[in-house]
Design an enzyme around this catalytic site. Structure first.
Site, PDB file in Angstrom:
ATOM      1  N   ASN A  32       0.601  -0.950   0.254  1.00 16.63           N
ATOM      2  CA  ASN A  32       0.152  -0.112  -0.019  1.00 16.63           C
ATOM      3  C   ASN A  32       0.604   1.211   0.059  1.00 16.63           C
ATOM      4  O   ASN A  32       1.893   1.676   0.390  1.00 16.63           O
ATOM      5  CB  ASN A  32      -0.827   0.099   1.199  1.00 16.63           C
ATOM      6  CG  ASN A  32      -1.982  -1.334   1.127  1.00 16.63           C
ATOM      7  OD1 ASN A  32      -2.514  -1.391  -0.040  1.00 16.63           O
ATOM      8  ND2 ASN A  32      -2.703  -1.384   2.893  1.00 16.63           N
ATOM      9  N   CYS A  67      -5.464  -7.684  -3.343  1.00 16.71           N
ATOM     10  CA  CYS A  67      -5.650  -7.350  -2.390  1.00 16.71           C
ATOM     11  C   CYS A  67      -7.280  -8.384  -1.787  1.00 16.71           C
ATOM     12  O   CYS A  67      -7.283  -8.754  -2.553  1.00 16.71           O
ATOM     13  CB  CYS A  67      -6.710  -5.905  -2.090  1.00 16.71           C
ATOM     14  SG  CYS A  67      -7.496  -4.747  -1.025  1.00 16.71           S
ATOM     15  N   HIS A  68      -7.367  -8.087  -0.709  1.00 16.74           N
ATOM     16  CA  HIS A  68      -7.976  -9.084   0.239  1.00 16.74           C
ATOM     17  C   HIS A  68      -9.425  -8.813   0.800  1.00 16.74           C
ATOM     18  O   HIS A  68     -10.480  -9.747   0.689  1.00 16.74           O
ATOM     19  CB  HIS A  68      -7.545 -10.615   0.688  1.00 16.74           C
ATOM     20  CG  HIS A  68      -7.010  -9.439   1.968  1.00 16.74           C
ATOM     21  ND1 HIS A  68      -5.782 -10.319   2.821  1.00 16.74           N
ATOM     22  CD2 HIS A  68      -7.084  -8.716   2.958  1.00 16.74           C
ATOM     23  CE1 HIS A  68      -5.174  -8.767   3.670  1.00 16.74           C
ATOM     24  NE2 HIS A  68      -6.563  -8.454   3.713  1.00 16.74           N
ATOM     25  N   HIS A  98      -9.744  -0.387  -2.117  1.00 11.51           N
ATOM     26  CA  HIS A  98      -9.634   0.381  -0.497  1.00 11.51           C
ATOM     27  C   HIS A  98     -10.973   0.959  -0.917  1.00 11.51           C
ATOM     28  O   HIS A  98     -11.728   1.387   0.808  1.00 11.51           O
ATOM     29  CB  HIS A  98      -8.981   0.941   0.254  1.00 11.51           C
ATOM     30  CG  HIS A  98      -7.493  -0.447   0.266  1.00 11.51           C
ATOM     31  ND1 HIS A  98      -6.504   0.182   1.339  1.00 11.51           N
ATOM     32  CD2 HIS A  98      -7.497  -1.578   0.798  1.00 11.51           C
ATOM     33  CE1 HIS A  98      -6.006  -1.121   1.447  1.00 11.51           C
ATOM     34  NE2 HIS A  98      -6.878  -2.054   0.993  1.00 11.51           N
TER      35      HIS A  98
END
Length: 447
Positions: free
Chosen positions: A150, A172-173, A209
């Site tokens: 990130n 990304c999870h 995000h």
């Protein structure tokens, strides 16, 4: 499959690198050479021993020769897959990211993706990624690159900025957690055992995000009406202040109830597809006060805890039971297998926009679904979210583009423009400049 050469940049890490190696140990289809590179050379050498113990503990001895390399070019030479998971600078650098904004009344729950802290973290990280891309172009231009670092969007964008033909994606999870949440609701709604999250099919759109679900199905059943009903129910949003305080006392910094994700669906028509800690940072209203955030059960991850965690991870001695691999929800190894031709995978990806997200300019790094197969990634066209969501995502993407351009050209004035344009910035101009100058100094990269 043939022998593969895999390089982990950040191979001395005690979290992502270890998890990737554990996942690798459970996958009998892959074998070859695993190269660990880290600016902390001793940490990389130490992880060679840990890797060999992992493979032995999981009955995978001999499948990988594990080596540490001190030179990045040597580590990359001939590599087919590059994993990047690095911390840009020591944890103390994050004082400038997290503590200084708070002194000026700007709260951040994570501070690694957006907001003033995310911009300063990008200022440390992106020069590293420009160099990684140049070295990959020189030593293994055909390798696939998976970035975990990130700020995901900007670090991935930096790779393409420095090497436009790079074969890279950001992984990304966060979306997985929302799929799991929806699976839990399916079990309640239909009186069935909780489905695997992979059986929940979602349409996603946005940037990392700050990603949104515009459609969700399970066994052909449209789940959006029930999700909208849940989001519209006032009983869904009890005052969670006491729960938030309990989470602080128990240091459960990452727990959330997806109430912020649901409030986006209630108020704007699309379900947030990331954890509430991340979603809250991209708009000004959730972080107007600590108490406002607590009402939704969400808490901020403190700088002091990050310091203690960094020390704990660095000093960690792995016991035998720590090395036993269990099924992981991470998809790095599955992505690798797909790119190397062993399988195909449909998952969320962070890639340059080829038109899969119509309301953002082409070339921007966006998050959507995509098919991954042998030496190929094919993004899937995302459904447009409501206009309000588009506008919010567009502002975030524009700030990210300004930040990328500023850091590529070493233009601090343009970086200040991005800083002022961030949705969390609410200071008078003179105070904003004062904070920016302090953060420039405090957030400089150091080890």
């Amino acid at each position: 499959m043939k022998d593969s050469r895999i390089c982990i940049i950040g191979g001395g890490g005690r979290l992502w690198a270890i998890q990737f190696m554990k996942d690798l140990a459970t996958n009998s289809m892959t074998h070859g050479t695993l190269v660990l590179y880290d600016i902390d050379k001793e940490a990389a050498r130490s992880n060679v021993e840990v890797a060999n113990r992992i493979f032995a503990a999981n009955k995978a001895e001999g499948r990988f020769a594990v080596v540490a390399k001190d030179d990045l070019g040597e580590a990359l030479e001939g590599t087919e897959l590059v994993i990047i998971s690095v911390e840009p600078g020591n944890t103390e650098c994050r004082y400038g990211d997290l503590v200084l904004p708070e002194e000026y009344g700007i709260l951040e729950s994570v501070g690694d993706t957006t907001g003033p802290g995310g911009i300063m973290r990008a200022r440390r990280a992106l020069p590293l990624f420009f160099e990684f891309a140049k070295q990959i172009e020189k030593h293994c231009p055909d390798a696939w690159v998976i970035n975990y670092t990130n700020p995901m969007t900007l670090c991935t964008a930096a790779l393409f900025k420095a090497f436009p033909k790079i074969k890279a994606l950001g992984c990304c999870h966060e979306v997985f957690h929302l799929e799991t949440f929806i699976a839990e609701q399916v079990a309640k709604w239909y009186g069935v055992e909780k489905p695997d999250r992979r059986d929940i099919h979602v349409d996603i759109t946005g940037v990392n995000h700050f990603t949104f679900i515009t459609g969700a199905t399970w066994e052909g059943i449209d789940l959006m009406p029930k999700l909208k009903e849940l989001a519209a129910d006032p009983n869904t949003y009890p005052d969670e202040t006491e729960l938030a305080k309990k989470r602080i006392a128990e240091e459960k910094w990452f727990d959330c109830d997806h109430l912020i994700a649901l409030s986006f669906l209630r108020d704007f028509g699309a379900l947030g597809a990331a954890g509430d800690r991340h979603l809250s940072e991209f708009v000004p209203w959730f972080l107007s006060s600590e108490e406002q955030l607590w009402k939704l059960g969400t808490i901020r991850t403190p700088y002091a805890w990050r310091l203690s965690q960094a020390k704990e991870k660095k000093e960690k001695v792995f016991k035998q039971e720590d090395l036993i691999a269990e099924p992981s929800d991470e998809e790095g190894v599955d992505i690798m297998r797909s790119l190397l031709g062993d399988r195909t995978l449909l998952t969320n990806i962070n890639r340059p926009n080829e038109g899969q997200i119509r309301y953002l300019p082409k070339g921007r790094i966006v998050e959507s679904n995509g098919y991954i197969s042998n030496d190929s990634i094919r993004p899937i066209m995302a459904m447009d979210p409501p206009l309000a969501i588009q506008n919010m995502v567009r502002q975030v993407s524009d700030v990210q583009q300004m930040t990328l351009d500023a850091l590529y050209t070493n233009d601090d004035q343009l970086l200040f423009t991005a800083f002022l344009s961030d949705p969390l910035m609410k200071l008078p101009l003179d105070k904003a400049r004062e904070l920016f100058d302090k953060m420039l100094k405090a957030s400089e990269i150091r080890y």
